[in-house]
Design an enzyme around this catalytic site. Structure first.
Site, PDB file in Angstrom:
ATOM      1  CG  ASP A 128      37.572  30.448  38.899  1.00 58.06           C
ATOM      2  OD1 ASP A 128      38.626  30.599  39.542  1.00 58.06           O
ATOM      3  OD2 ASP A 128      37.152  31.281  38.082  1.00 58.06           O
ATOM      4  CB  CYS A 131      34.416  30.194  42.415  1.00 58.03           C
ATOM      5  SG  CYS A 131      32.864  29.484  42.927  1.00 58.03           S
ATOM      6  CB  CYS A 134      34.697  26.675  43.815  1.00 56.50           C
ATOM      7  SG  CYS A 134      33.878  27.057  42.253  1.00 56.50           S
ATOM      8  NE  ARG A 158      34.741  33.100  40.096  1.00 62.15           N
ATOM      9  CZ  ARG A 158      34.226  33.920  41.016  1.00 62.15           C
ATOM     10  NH1 ARG A 158      32.944  34.166  41.017  1.00 62.15           N
ATOM     11  NH2 ARG A 158      34.999  34.477  41.910  1.00 62.15           N
TER      12      ARG A 158
END
Length: 704
Positions: A128, A131, A134, A158
């Protein structure tokens, strides 16, 4: 020939009978599961290697087992001994199904970062763009590629479809240069919004079907799903799995661990218990162990998983604990390095070894629960930064006020409020001493000796009676109340060793009680952070907290004043908070680290730089006791000195009947004033010819 034909016909009939029986079993099992109204569709039913047991594969790859008549349904792992070694057939089947699903995603529907040279393996990452973890994982992709690992990205907004993350991911997948668009988005650069036929929604649903509930979620080539980022942070020592076999000790732990849930099957799955290591089996450690054993089923019902003590580090046996069968070590660092341990419980106390232990556990990707207020107050900033880097949780409810859940109350329950001030009786030893002095007229040294005999005070009581222990706790409370870094070195501390029964009695006569109070107050100029004896009106609830009990009062702009009362220490009250932290950690282990409750209540990049005020810049009302000669005009001189410095007198009490050696105690209560002004006034008062000795000064708080 005739005989051969007969046997062939019989064999064919037998196969047909078995096939019909299998078909009947499949239909019966499907019918039973359909009657349970599961949310997860059944994909297949087939005979398992264990005679009479059928393997039921659900959508997403997860596996159940059922009897042929459908009357028994089992969730758990099925092991088969092959060549003397246990093989987890369930995990193997689940991983094969997930691997087939994930590896079957068309390359054209993913964003692929190919390996440099010949690919050794690949990972599929549910990501995502909103995020932060991430982003951290993405920064490691070039190094993974160099090591021969191909990284394949699939979309997983998410916060759900229609969220900002969903819109960003659709823009990436609709770009003519997906890799370039993803790189830009992760770097914080904008890309042109775009709409097209894209697989984002399909990939989101696919992730949900295999149990993904946060990002990043990594799926290895063999189908193993790894939630979160922290494991890949250790990629230099990562061993990419090549087998579905597991070690015998894992089989043993599965065979002898208690079931997590006694609920009827409703689409949820039993999972392995979380394994914890307890470092320190003293008073609190022993209490924690006993509570975990005694309330195991209740705790598992709350946490959703069992919690198993897998190792204990201790220097001596605790006679109150039955630890037979639990692995023991004398080395706390062995627990921090034990690959089976998920959560390390630090209960050894102190600053140095405890700090090294906690940092070692964090470095090894383990969550930490601690009751160590000194450790958090002094080294918390460093510890929390390392925990954020590794994506793990450090929980510390038991560090403040023992069994009172005040950390959670301020951090979560009062999160809508702008906290104005926090005040607390947060050291039971000091409160016991002051209670005995007030109720029985006993002198400080006498009560301290009893507190030591009862185990309330240490042989060296400095931390308790000088306010250091309370300052550790107040530092933590102030940080979560006001969103500031931990700054124990700036807290003002003043002990109770110089208090006399005379001052306790005078305070009582004025309608006040003396408590050893921690006060944290937010002002325009900064944060007051101070621990000292304090006069509190006798009709306040907190003024009536006696003995070894603790209480914390919190004033917020929306909720007003709230009071939290309970046992501030002791074996099981503190263990209650330790285990509550364990339950919170277990619930949050698989969640996205960015969506967890921040350690200090506020997001790390939003902590305030509001300064801690020196005590001279703090404001308070005051109790003054002046020993003066019984001469005319002394009171006028005292009033003049205070007036010149802008200090207003609220009340005066003079005890002529207590005159001794020609000296009369003069007791004053003032209105609120800066400490610096009061310091100047006291210096001038002590310089008066008719004033003998030092002026006794005790701060006053109304707490209204």
């Amino acid at each position: 020939m005739r005989v051969t034909q007969i046997f062939a016909a019989a064999a064919l009939a037998l196969v047909s009978t078995f096939a019909a029986a299998a078909d009947d079993a499949e239909q019966t099992i499907r019918k039973t599961l359909q009657s349970l109204q599961l949310d997860v569709p059944v994909e297949s039913v087939a005979a398992s290697p264990l005679n009479g047991l059928y393997e039921v594969k659900l959508k997403g790859g997860r596996v159940l087992y059922a009897s042929a008549d459908g009357q028994f349904v089992m969730q758990g792992y099925l092991f088969q001994i092959q060549d003397g070694k246990p093989v987890n057939l369930t995990e193997k089947a689940e991983r094969q199904a997930i691997a087939k699903t994930i590896n079957g995603i068309p390359a054209g529907e993913m964003v692929v970062y190919p390996a440099v040279g010949q690919a050794k393996s690949h990972i599929t990452v549910f990501t995502d763009t909103t995020c932060p973890y991430c982003h951290k994982l993405h920064a490691e992709v070039p190094e993974l590629n160099k090591r021969g690992i191909e990284v394949r990205y699939v979309a997983f907004p998410r916060q759900g479809l229609g969220s900002p993350g969903d819109e960003q991911l659709q823009a990436v997948w609709c770009s003519s240069d997906r890799k370039g668009a993803l790189d830009k988005m992760i770097d914080g650069k904008e890309i042109k919004a775009a709409k097209c036929a894209n697989p984002v929604s399909k990939q989101f649903q696919l992730g949900q079907s295999i149990g993904v509930n946060g990002t990043p979620a990594i799926v290895l080539e063999n189908g193993q799903v790894i939630p979160g980022y922290q494991l890949l942070r250790r990629w230099p020592s990562w061993r990419w799995p090549t087998s579905n076999s597991i070690a015998s000790r894992d089989l043993r732990s599965w065979l002898f661990s208690r079931p997590v849930s006694c609920r009827s099957f409703n689409g949820e799955f039993t999972v392995k218990p979380v394994k914890v290591g307890i470092c320190g089996l003293g008073t609190v450690g022993g209490g924690t162990f006993n509570v975990l054993q005694r309330n195991a089923e209740e705790i598992a019902r709350r946490a959703g998983r069992g919690i198993e003590v897998a190792q204990i580090a201790m220097r001596s046996q605790n006679p109150n604990c039955q630890i037979t069968g639990t692995p023991i070590t004398a080395d706390v660092f062995e627990v921090a390095s034990n690959p089976e341990i998920d959560i390390v419980i630090e209960l050894i106390g102190g600053y140095t070894i405890a700090r090294d232990l906690v940092l070692k556990a964090i470095e090894n990707g383990k969550h930490v629960v601690t009751a160590n207020k000194a450790l958090i107050a002094v080294h918390g900033n460093e510890i929390f930064a390392k925990a954020r880097e590794k994506g793990v949780i450090v929980a510390f409810e038991a560090a403040v006020a023992g069994g009172i859940p005040v950390i959670k109350a301020i951090r979560e329950g009062l999160s809508a409020n702008r906290i104005n001030w926090v005040a607390g009786i947060i050291n039971g030893t000091g409160n016991f001493i002051l209670t005995e002095m007030r109720e029985k007229g006993r002198a400080f040294p006498d009560v301290l000796a009893e507190a030591q005999a009862l185990g309330y005070a240490e042989a060296d009581p400095t931390f308790d009676v000088e306010g250091i222990d309370a300052a550790h706790k107040l530092t933590i409370l102030a940080s979560i109340a006001f969103g500031i870094p931990l700054q124990f070195d700036k807290a003002y501390t003043e002990g109770i060793t110089k208090l006399t029964t005379a001052d306790v009695n005078y305070a009582e006569a004025l309608g006040y009680r003396i408590k050893h109070l921690g006060v944290a107050r937010s002002t325009v100029n900064g944060i007051e952070l101070r621990v000292h004896p304090t006069l509190i009106p006798a009709d306040r609830l907190i003024a009536n907290v006696n003995g070894v009990m603790n209480a914390v009062m919190v004033n917020g702009d929306a909720a007003g004043s709230t009071l939290f009362y309970g046992a501030g220490a002791g074996m099981e009250p503190t263990a209650s908070s330790v285990v509550a932290d364990l339950v919170d950690v277990v619930r949050a282990m698989t969640s996205d680290p960015e969506n967890r409750v921040p350690h200090l209540a506020f997001q790390p990049d939003s902590l305030s730089a509001h300064p801690i005020l020196p005590i001279e810049a703090c404001e308070s009302a005051y109790y003054l006791r002046i020993q003066a000669k019984d001469h005319p005009g002394v009171l006028a001189q005292v009033a003049s000195i205070l007036s010149e410095r802008g200090i207003n007198i609220e009340s005066i009490m003079q005890k002529e009947v207590e005159e001794h050696d020609g000296l009369v105690p003069m007791i004053l209560l003032t209105h609120r004033v800066l400490e610096q002004r009061m310091n100047d006034a006291i210096t001038a008062l002590e310089a008066l010819q008719d004033v003998v000795g030092n002026v006794v000064r005790i701060r006053v708080e109304q707490l209204n």
